[in-house]
Design a protein around this motif. Structure first.
Motif: not given
Lengths: 651, 140
Positions: A59, A64, A67, A390, A394, A397, A399, B60, B70, B95-96, B99-100, B102-103, B105
């Motif tokens: 994943t 990227d 990640l 995971r 998060v 994500m 930011e 988010n 999350d 890029q959101t 990632i999302v 992959a998670l 969600w």
């Protein structure tokens, strides 16, 4: 009550012995039924682990940059795979080649060879299992935060794992003595004279204890050594379980589940993990009892200690499968299902392995418990690693790290730009020609919404402007400081402040030693104090007390590491505990408006000076907040009252 | 003008963003949006329960949230599985989405802010509403 308990215990012991005497064939069948599936499940486990770890690393999308910080394979996965393979080998081999290890003469050499492989695997398995569990435990405790440190710690734990290995190895060999299995007989026959002196003593003790309990009084030191040795050895092996229990407790108290199914699933999983830990602890206790009172019947202790454990396990295990539906997410049900299967195997093995004498298995019959429970824990850790990977994603994500000023500034700025950006497009659409303008004029509702959006966009731009100003102040903080009198600057804040509802409050000011001078950047200092005062006013506005009070004072204690303190106190709403640790974060604000930079700037200002900022606050009926700025010695001097000539700098 | 009201819950801790999104939706000529705003993470679930939106626009990143996004997202889905959730994010560069995904969600769509086309937002929400209707039809 006690008599009833004794009768019940006696009844169990009797039934156990009855079964043993009359139903051997069933025991054999039960044994094989347990071993083969256990072996197959172990193999399946290894396969699942391999597949899951492969997909997990998949994943992390290649190339990227977002990640790139994600961990690759979960730590301990290799250890887990080895452990799983070893356990699979053990179970399958034991079942299939039982004859090889019963000491049959024709197969003696094969048994010997086979046994050596087995011992090797088993020791390796213990070592890596202990390693991986320990590693997982430290990881969970947040003992290290970067992968680089993790490797070092893993190496240390690996090295550490070899310390108990000889002990475990010896224990595994010497407990064969009780099991009367082929290998030990072979060993005893052929290598007796090679034993070192202290080992001979140990064997003498064991034999003496088993056959003539009275002899323990005559061989006090040997007895003590034997008991201590056995107890410590088992303790080393079983030490994992109290740690696991502590680890469990934090999971068990997890609040807030999304829905009932999730709650029960979590509870089932935790129940199974609790059962494992309880069983482990019972085994320790049992081993200790057996060591301290070897003359007492095994079955008696088994009934007393293990019976309640069995009842508890059966109750809790009955719980879990009912809660397996509906499945939410992939990892939890797999873990729960596997834990359940293993626990059932444990229980079956208890009956099949312990009670029937012919199958008085290796290491006193505890081996299956250890092996299966260890694999459960490795699984648990593996699944935890999955979760952690995971949550790293998060965080990505979310930011930017909280204290990263620049990232948060960008996020805030982006938010500020949304309204002006989209409103301009809308305005353009609505008034692009005279027709459209006329149409808009004829729709008052739409016009009002548009005007409201324009007003909102102006607010957003003003927030952006505020942000820019604050960032400038932040940059300004690097400017050269000067000696100034805080008392003089603070006195400028005197005077009534509006706290809403036509009320006002004047800050009370008290200054000790107002001749003290501080070496700070003037405008920054003023802004900090103003921010704190604004916060105090906001707090009072939001929860106006009957007698609102704001105090600003300086306190001086010569011998303190931070001699000068400036205190801003208010009896307003107080800071709620849930946000308390975040108040110094950049762009964190509990008010609707403002930049959220006030306390961050105060904190940074004090940090740069080598001082500190403290907050004492409480909420509720007598809520209050007190911010204390503590200045270090090197930034303070005592100036003369006139404030003219340079004073003596405090050492 | 379509008669049926599309209920949209806008959740963002920035007041200006919330109000702008509300304004954009209310000004849409072709659809009838009914909008409710939520400024605090703690109020999201109660609002979902009370307002029963068809679509949720979810920022988010809530600065004050004890539960991160999350956790909030699965909670919303657990509470009302049929509701469509669109995550609005400040992540630039698109890029959101990976990632999302992959998670794992359960967000239905993603919107990067600041976006400049109000119509795109309305389209996005309308599409999500169509999915909502589709799902409801399948469930029946």
């Amino acid at each position: 009550m006690f008599k009833a308990f004794i009768r019940l215990t006696g009844g169990i012991v009797y039934s156990v012995q009855f079964l043993e005497n009359n139903m051997k064939s069933i025991a054999v069948l039960l044994r094989k039924m347990v071993r083969i599936p256990a072996g197959l499940v172990s193999l399946a486990f290894v396969a699942i682990a391999g597949a899951a770890s492969a997909s997990e690393s998949g994943t992390a999308l290649p190339g990227d940059p977002m990640l790139s910080g994600m961990p690759k394979l979960p730590p301990g996965i290799l250890a887990y795979a080895i452990a799983g393979a070893a356990i699979a080998f053990f179970f399958i081999a034991k079942t299939v080649s039982w004859e090889m290890v019963t000491g049959s003469t024709t197969l003696r050499n094969s048994a010997d060879r086979y046994w050596r492989f087995y011992i090797l695997f088993k020791s390796m398995m213990f070592v890596v299992a202990v390693q991986s569990i320990g590693f997982g435990y430290y990881a969970e405790a947040g003992f290290f935060s970067s992968l680089r440190n993790a490797d070092v710690l893993a190496l240390l734990i690996f090295a550490f794992g070899f310390v108990p290995m000889p002990i475990i190895w010896l224990d595994l060999i010497y407990t064969r003595n009780w099991a009367q299995l082929g290998f030990t007989r072979y060993y005893e026959d052929n290598f007796a004279e090679w034993r070192p002196h202290w080992m001979r003593k140990y064997y003498d003790c064991i034999d003496a204890g088993r056959e003539k309990p009275g002899n323990f009084r005559n061989h006090f030191w040997e007895t003590a050594f034997c008991k201590a040795y056995s107890f410590i050895t088992w303790l080393l092996i079983y030490l994992i379980s109290p740690i696991s229990l502590v680890h469990l407790r934090s999971d068990f108290r997890n609040p807030a589940f999304a829905n009932n199914a999730g709650k029960w699933l979590q509870a089932g999983q935790d129940a199974l993990a609790v059962v494992t830990a309880v069983i482990f602890l019972a085994c320790i206790f049992f081993a200790a009892l057996q060591t301290v009172f070897p003359a007492v019947s095994y079955y008696f202790w088994a009934a007393i200690v293990l019976f309640p454990v069995l009842v508890l396990s059966a109750l809790l295990l009955g719980f879990a499968p009912l809660r397996l539906l509906p499945m939410v997410g992939a990892t939890k049900p797999i873990t729960v299902l596997l834990l359940f299967i293993y626990s059932m195997i444990l229980l079956l093995d208890l009956f099949a392995g312990k009670i029937f004498k012919d199958f008085y298995a290796l290491a006193g019959g505890y081996t299956p418990w250890i092996l299966l429970s260890l694999i459960m824990w490795v699984t648990h850790i593996f699944m935890t690693e999955l979760k952690r990977a995971r949550s790293t994603a998060v965080k990505v994500m979310k930011e930017g790290v909280r204290t990263n000023f620049a990232d948060r500034a960008l996020h805030h700025f982006g938010n500020c730009l949304q309204a002006p950006t989209s409103i301009l497009v809308s305005v353009q659409q609505e008034i692009f020609d005279a027709e459209a303008l006329k149409k808009l004029a004829g729709e008052p509702k739409r016009l009002n919404i548009l005007l409201r959006r324009i007003g909102n966009a102006r607010v957003a731009l003003s927030d952006a402007q505020q942000l820019i100003n604050d960032m400038k102040s932040e940059a300004r903080a690097a400017r050269k400081p000067q000696w100034l009198k805080p008392a003089k600057l603070l006195a400028m804040l005197q005077g009534p402040v509006d706290i809403g509802k036509n009320r006002q409050v004047s800050p009370e000011m008290t200054f000790e030693r107002d001749e003290i001078e501080l070496n700070v950047e003037k405008r920054m200092f003023q802004q900090i104090i103003q921010n704190l005062l604004d916060n105090a006013v906001s707090a009072i506005r939001s929860q106006p007390p009957r007698e609102p009070r704001i105090e600003i004072k300086t306190v001086y204690q010569q011998d303190d590491a931070y001699p000068l303190s400036i205190i801003i106190f208010d009896n307003g709403s107080g800071i709620q505990s849930k946000v308390r640790e975040r108040i110094y974060d950049a762009y964190f604000s509990t008010k609707g408006a403002g930049s959220g930079l006030g306390l961050y700037l105060a904190w940074k200002f004090m940090e740069d000076l080598g001082g500190e900022i403290q907050v004492d606050t409480r909420t509720g009926s007598d809520s209050q907040t007190k911010f204390t700025l503590r200045f270090p010695k090197r930034s303070i001097r005592i100036g003369p009252n006139s404030g003219q000539a340079a004073g003596k700098i405090m050492s | 003008m379509v008669e049926e009201r599309i209920r949209v819950l806008v959740a963002d801790d920035e007041k200006t963003v919330c109000e702008e999104l509300e304004g954009i939706l209310l000004m849409d000529r072709t659809r009838n949006f009914e909008v409710e705003m939520v400024l605090e993470a703690d109020n999201i679930l109660p609002s979902v329960g009370r307002f029963k939106p068809h679509v949720v626009l979810l920022d988010n990143f809530f600065a004050e949230a004890e539960l991160g996004i999350d956790k909030i997202l699965p909670q919303i889905k657990g509470f009302m599985p049929e509701v469509r959730v669109i995550i609005i994010t400040s992540k630039r560069g698109g890029q959101t989405r990976p990632i999302v995904r992959a998670l794992g969600w359960q967000a239905d769509d993603f919107l990067d802010k600041p976006f400049d086309d109000p119509d795109a937002l309305c389209e996005c929400v309308a599409k999500a509403y169509q999915h909502f209707l589709q799902q409801q039809a399948e469930a029946d």
